[in-house]
Write a protein that holds these residues in place. Structure first.
Motif, PDB file in Angstrom:
ATOM      1  N   UNK A 308      -6.996  -7.315 -13.614  1.00  0.00           N
ATOM      2  CA  UNK A 308      -6.505  -6.201 -14.427  1.00  0.00           C
ATOM      3  C   UNK A 308      -7.228  -4.893 -14.184  1.00  0.00           C
ATOM      4  N   UNK A 309      -7.644  -4.651 -12.942  1.00  0.00           N
ATOM      5  CA  UNK A 309      -8.392  -3.438 -12.607  1.00  0.00           C
ATOM      6  C   UNK A 309      -7.455  -2.385 -12.010  1.00  0.00           C
ATOM      7  N   UNK A 310      -7.573  -1.163 -12.473  1.00  0.00           N
ATOM      8  CA  UNK A 310      -6.740  -0.073 -11.973  1.00  0.00           C
ATOM      9  C   UNK A 310      -7.474   0.780 -10.943  1.00  0.00           C
ATOM     10  N   UNK A 311      -8.785   0.653 -10.910  1.00  0.00           N
ATOM     11  CA  UNK A 311      -9.592   1.523 -10.056  1.00  0.00           C
ATOM     12  C   UNK A 311     -10.226   0.711  -8.931  1.00  0.00           C
ATOM     13  N   UNK A 312      -9.957   1.112  -7.703  1.00  0.00           N
ATOM     14  CA  UNK A 312     -10.484   0.398  -6.535  1.00  0.00           C
ATOM     15  C   UNK A 312     -11.212   1.409  -5.646  1.00  0.00           C
ATOM     16  N   UNK A 335       1.926   0.848  -2.584  1.00  0.00           N
ATOM     17  CA  UNK A 335       3.158   0.068  -2.413  1.00  0.00           C
ATOM     18  C   UNK A 335       3.133  -1.199  -3.254  1.00  0.00           C
ATOM     19  N   UNK A 336       2.059  -1.983  -3.123  1.00  0.00           N
ATOM     20  CA  UNK A 336       2.011  -3.266  -3.806  1.00  0.00           C
ATOM     21  C   UNK A 336       1.817  -3.120  -5.311  1.00  0.00           C
ATOM     22  N   UNK A 337       1.196  -2.027  -5.748  1.00  0.00           N
ATOM     23  CA  UNK A 337       1.000  -1.821  -7.190  1.00  0.00           C
ATOM     24  C   UNK A 337       2.139  -1.043  -7.820  1.00  0.00           C
ATOM     25  N   UNK A 338       3.106  -0.629  -6.985  1.00  0.00           N
ATOM     26  CA  UNK A 338       4.219   0.214  -7.453  1.00  0.00           C
ATOM     27  C   UNK A 338       3.690   1.480  -8.132  1.00  0.00           C
ATOM     28  N   UNK A 339       2.609   2.007  -7.561  1.00  0.00           N
ATOM     29  CA  UNK A 339       2.056   3.265  -8.037  1.00  0.00           C
ATOM     30  C   UNK A 339       1.137   3.152  -9.236  1.00  0.00           C
ATOM     31  N   UNK A 340       0.854   1.924  -9.712  1.00  0.00           N
ATOM     32  CA  UNK A 340       0.037   1.763 -10.914  1.00  0.00           C
ATOM     33  C   UNK A 340      -1.459   1.760 -10.623  1.00  0.00           C
ATOM     34  N   UNK A 341      -1.840   1.495  -9.367  1.00  0.00           N
ATOM     35  CA  UNK A 341      -3.258   1.515  -8.986  1.00  0.00           C
ATOM     36  C   UNK A 341      -3.430   2.499  -7.841  1.00  0.00           C
ATOM     37  N   UNK A 342      -4.645   2.976  -7.669  1.00  0.00           N
ATOM     38  CA  UNK A 342      -4.890   3.910  -6.572  1.00  0.00           C
ATOM     39  C   UNK A 342      -6.190   3.562  -5.853  1.00  0.00           C
ATOM     40  N   UNK A 343      -6.164   3.836  -4.558  1.00  0.00           N
ATOM     41  CA  UNK A 343      -7.355   3.632  -3.734  1.00  0.00           C
ATOM     42  C   UNK A 343      -8.212   4.889  -3.790  1.00  0.00           C
ATOM     43  N   UNK A 344      -9.517   4.698  -3.944  1.00  0.00           N
ATOM     44  CA  UNK A 344     -10.445   5.825  -3.901  1.00  0.00           C
ATOM     45  C   UNK A 344     -11.525   5.554  -2.864  1.00  0.00           C
ATOM     46  N   UNK A 345     -12.017   6.633  -2.281  1.00  0.00           N
ATOM     47  CA  UNK A 345     -12.982   6.534  -1.193  1.00  0.00           C
ATOM     48  C   UNK A 345     -14.238   7.313  -1.555  1.00  0.00           C
ATOM     49  N   UNK A 346     -15.328   7.039  -0.852  1.00  0.00           N
ATOM     50  CA  UNK A 346     -16.622   7.654  -1.148  1.00  0.00           C
ATOM     51  C   UNK A 346     -17.108   8.467   0.037  1.00  0.00           C
TER      52      UNK A 346
END
Length: 410
Positions: A308-312, A335-346
């Motif tokens: 149930x994590x939205x932040x990656x 695509x797989x989250x249908x826009x509900x999750x987002x990838x973040x980078x450092x």
């Protein structure tokens, strides 16, 4: 010297008194270094630094010197570890360790290190530099380094999708839980619930080492950066089988697949009457990068969904700020989250482990410079003794380069 050293404003020669606390993360593919280099005494005024520190809410001991400087970063290929040892020796970085406080008469120097290479190359460091490696847990260092950057360094995290880079506003009081995906030679996926609270929940053997290894065999590239640069010029559609190739150029709209969706990585090599020499190395590199990035993005989201994590957050030197890699991972998560999750980078993506090892110096009884407080934006508890490290509110960082900071001496 043929190495991957990447250090901002690196001096040609620094007196040992200006350098302290070297920490290493020795992985299967790369060695990452973090060390503190103080400014010239004439550059900064102690009262000015104390005033700045107190304005950020940090109490200082006026009897102790305040030393301004920068955290520097460098990297080397593990296969060229002798270049790394030569660099450390030439900069006298190995003198920036600590002595065993339980044996005051001992002149043995310890350097903080993490990663599998801290065990594999321990004897080599002792032989070449006369130092012992004080080993810290790899996963703990990754999480400590990530928490430090996310809480402390302004504009550390960002999103990247469709060529648009946007810095993320991270609330340190609302950071947890999150999924940390560290892409090194392999991939570890770590659920982080707080400072010192984490669990490695998954991973995959298809990571940076896979891209580098297969790429080297298929394209004859000599190093990772060369292979990555080659992918800039390639076209994966020459080798990848797309949905449109199967459906006569049309979408498979019923299940939401566009004509440009990859149906099978390297799939066209099945039907093409071609040998390896008939394909361009740049197309092979592009297809390989896309395959691995898509796979990592999908597996990461499925693990985020599981908890149930939205932040990656994605980190590790596989990424290297490479636009196509970040875009591919972001598209997969979106695509797989249908826009509900987002990838973040450092921005300091490859140095989490080394930073975590650096911060573990607080656990030690040091006889020189101590890493007690780095006055920056938000406090981070990193030891059971209750000490805190701070990072500057307007501390500047340049990608994988340096971070301005101050520390207290003894």
């Amino acid at each position: 010297m043929d190495h991957l050293a990447h250090v901002s404003n690196q001096p040609n020669s620094q007196p040992q008194s200006q350098i302290s606390h070297l920490a290493l993360d020795i992985g299967g593919s790369l060695i990452k270094l973090v060390y503190f280099c103080r400014y010239d005494d004439s550059c900064r005024d102690d009262d000015e630094l104390r005033s700045q520190n107190e304005s950020l809410g940090s109490k200082s001991d006026n009897s102790r010197p305040v030393l301004g400087g920068k955290l520097h970063f460098a990297k080397f290929e593990t296969s060229k570890i002798n270049d790394c040892l030569e660099f450390i020796h030439s900069m006298k970085l190995h003198l920036g360790g600590f002595h065993d406080c339980t044996a005051p008469s001992s002149d043995k120097i310890f350097i903080k290190a993490t990663g599998g290479g801290a065990y594999k190359f321990a004897d080599l460091f002792k032989e070449k530099l006369s130092v012992s490696l004080d080993k810290e847990d790899e996963m703990e260092c990754l999480v400590t380094g990530a928490n430090f950057l996310l809480k402390a360094v302004h504009q550390e995290a960002f999103t990247y999708l469709d060529g648009q880079k946007e810095f993320a506003q991270i609330d340190p009081n609302d950071l947890y839980p999150y999924l940390l995906v560290n892409i090194g030679s392999g991939v570890s996926m770590i659920k982080v619930d707080g400072d010192g609270k984490f669990e490695r929940v998954s991973g995959t053997s298809l990571g940076g080492g896979t891209f580098w290894g297969l790429g080297r065999l298929l394209t004859k590239c000599k190093n990772f950066d060369e292979l990555l640069e080659l992918s800039h010029q390639g076209n994966n559609r020459v080798i990848d089988m797309l949905v449109g190739d199967i459906y006569g150029g049309t979408d498979y709209a019923k299940i939401g697949l566009s004509a440009t969706t990859i149906a099978s990585s390297f799939g066209k090599a099945i039907s093409d009457n071609k040998e390896l020499v008939d394909y361009k190395p740049e197309d092979i590199s592009r297809s390989l990068l896309r395959m691995i990035s898509n796979n990592i993005g999908q597996i990461s989201y499925l693990n985020a969904l599981r908890f149930g994590l939205k932040r990656i957050f994605f980190a590790g030197f596989f990424i290297r700020g490479h636009a196509y890699t970040m875009d591919t991972i972001s598209v997969a998560v979106n695509f797989w989250s249908k826009g509900e999750a987002e990838a973040m980078f450092l921005r300091h993506e490859g140095f989490l482990g080394a930073l975590g090892a650096f911060m573990s110096y607080e656990k030690q009884c040091l006889d020189g410079l101590t890493v007690n407080k780095i006055p920056q934006r938000f406090p981070i508890s990193v030891s059971s003794a209750g000490n805190k490290i701070y990072c500057s509110m307007n501390g500047k960082s340049n990608g994988n380069e340096s971070i301005e900071c101050t520390v207290y001496g003894t």
